[in-house]
Scaffold this active site. Structure first.
Site, PDB file in Angstrom:
ATOM      1  N   LYS A  65      25.659  -6.890  46.979  1.00 19.27           N
ATOM      2  CA  LYS A  65      26.591  -7.013  45.855  1.00 19.27           C
ATOM      3  C   LYS A  65      27.703  -5.948  45.855  1.00 19.27           C
ATOM      4  CE  LYS A  65      23.601  -9.370  42.530  1.00 19.27           C
ATOM      5  NZ  LYS A  65      23.142  -9.355  41.131  1.00 19.27           N
ATOM      6  N   ASN A  86      28.663 -10.726  42.360  1.00 16.04           N
ATOM      7  CA  ASN A  86      27.655 -11.724  42.740  1.00 16.04           C
ATOM      8  C   ASN A  86      28.306 -13.067  43.046  1.00 16.04           C
ATOM      9  OD1 ASN A  86      28.306 -12.581  40.170  1.00 16.04           O
ATOM     10  ND2 ASN A  86      26.215 -13.158  39.642  1.00 16.04           N
ATOM     11  N   ASP A 101      26.742 -11.879  35.979  1.00 18.68           N
ATOM     12  CA  ASP A 101      25.435 -11.538  35.395  1.00 18.68           C
ATOM     13  C   ASP A 101      25.541 -11.335  33.877  1.00 18.68           C
ATOM     14  OD1 ASP A 101      23.986 -11.712  37.754  1.00 18.68           O
ATOM     15  OD2 ASP A 101      24.323  -9.614  38.286  1.00 18.68           O
ATOM     16  N   ALA A 126      19.171   1.707  33.181  1.00 19.56           N
ATOM     17  CA  ALA A 126      20.580   2.021  33.434  1.00 19.56           C
ATOM     18  C   ALA A 126      20.961   1.714  34.884  1.00 19.56           C
ATOM     19  CB  ALA A 126      20.839   3.493  33.124  1.00 19.56           C
ATOM     20  N   ARG A 150      14.469   6.218  31.998  1.00 24.41           N
ATOM     21  CA  ARG A 150      13.510   7.248  32.413  1.00 24.41           C
ATOM     22  C   ARG A 150      14.246   8.485  32.922  1.00 24.41           C
ATOM     23  NH1 ARG A 150       9.877   5.731  37.492  1.00 24.41           N
ATOM     24  NH2 ARG A 150      11.969   5.356  38.295  1.00 24.41           N
ATOM     25  N   ARG A 152      17.515  10.464  32.815  1.00 18.43           N
ATOM     26  CA  ARG A 152      18.707  10.550  31.961  1.00 18.43           C
ATOM     27  C   ARG A 152      20.008  10.634  32.774  1.00 18.43           C
ATOM     28  NH1 ARG A 152      19.579  12.375  26.208  1.00 18.43           N
ATOM     29  NH2 ARG A 152      21.792  12.758  26.162  1.00 18.43           N
ATOM     30  N   ILE A 214      14.907  -9.141  31.462  1.00 14.81           N
ATOM     31  CA  ILE A 214      15.560  -9.754  32.632  1.00 14.81           C
ATOM     32  C   ILE A 214      14.531 -10.130  33.693  1.00 14.81           C
ATOM     33  CG2 ILE A 214      17.751  -8.572  32.208  1.00 14.81           C
ATOM     34  CD1 ILE A 214      17.073  -7.039  34.907  1.00 14.81           C
TER      35      ILE A 214
END
Ligand code: ATR
Length: 270
Positions: A65, A86, A101, A126, A150, A152, A214
């Site tokens: 991608k 995509n 997406d 993220a 998880r 940052r 998702i």
């Protein structure tokens, strides 16, 4: 005859040929999508070959991608926010790049909740998928978008166009951040077959909130199960896969295909 392709590695598991070839059949369009296995290194020459052969364009999946985006001549806003494409279309000797997406995310939820407009969103994760979803939440008018991850630092690597519209929440406060949210989205791979479940307590989440994952293997992730059992509206991730394909088919054929229950079941059963 309309030819299009889907490129990735691996590619044999891809449901894109199934979706597009069903649509060609349903719409009475003489067309065909073929899977093409491609490495990142060979993507440029593979796209060039398809272009020369008269293909309309291609869907591009992992791990291609970012490279597809870099190789393109014309880029949509959505692809620029994600730094990834995509969908590519071959037009006038050029490659145009798009990222659908975010469209898939929005219209998947709107399929279940017609006219859905987010107000306050909680987003877990993220990574690449989160970028498209955050851009879609901003575009659909969300007033407040809370993001936790998880790691940052990964959030601070998001493009400034996204960073300026979100509020970062420490991973340790992820349960509390659900308060007052009307949509919760898991964009991580947690909950997927073989992975642990997303460690998240839903107690603070209003029961009227929409919960979307998702992950679509399994269709009902532990998150969606817990949300359904407490009365939230749940939207699975399989619909996002179906809906992200709509703009591609439209770009190649000029026809907007429909997604109904029968179509979903036919793709699921393949
Ligand atoms: P994609 O492009 O599909 O979004 P990705 O870029 O690898 O995939 O992102 C995966 C996301 O899942 C990230 O937000 C990742 O968190 P980190 O940035 O901290 O790695 C998250 N993720 C994966 N495994 C996780 C785990 N065990 N616990 C929490 N988050 C996890």
């Amino acid at each position: 005859m309309i030819f299009c392709a889907v490129l990735g590695d691996p590619i044999s598991h891809s449901l894109s040929p199934r979706m597009h070839n069903l649509w060609f059949q349903r719409e009475g369009i003489d067309g065909c999508m073929i899977p093409v296995r491609s490495s990142v290194e060979l993507l440029a020459s593979n796209l060039e070959a398809l272009q020369r052969l008269g293909f309309k364009g291609a869907n591009v999946t992992l791990p291609l991608k970012e490279k597809a985006f870099q190789l393109s001549d014309v880029r949509s806003d959505a692809s620029m926010v994600c730094g990834a494409a995509n969908l590519v279309c071959f037009q006038n000797q050029q490659i145009t790049a798009d990222n659908t997406d975010g469209y898939g995310f929005t219209w998947n939820i709107r399929h279940t909740v017609p006219g859905w407009m987010p107000r306050q969103a909680a987003v877990i994760g993220a990574g690449g998928a989160a970028r498209a979803i955050l851009a879609a939440l901003i575009e659909t008018g969300a007033e407040k978008i809370l993001v936790t991850n998880r790691t940052r630092e990964r959030i601070s690597q998001l493009p400034s166009a996204l960073l300026s519209s979100i509020e970062i929440v420490d991973w340790q406060y992820r349960d509390e951040m659900l308060q007052d949210c009307d949509v919760l989205v898991n964009t991580t791979s947690l909950g997927m077959v073989g992975n642990p479940a997303l460690p998240l307590r839903l107690d603070a989440l209003p029961k009227s909130a929409v919960v979307n994952d998702i992950v679509y293997k399994p269709l009902e992730t532990p998150l969606l199960k817990a949300a359904r059992e407490r009365g939230n509206i749940v939207v699975d991730g399989f619909g996002m896969l179906l809906h992200q394909a709509v703009p591609a088919f439209r770009a190649w054929t000029g026809v907007t295909p429909t997604i109904d229950q029968r179509f979903r079941e036919m793709v699921l059963s393949s």
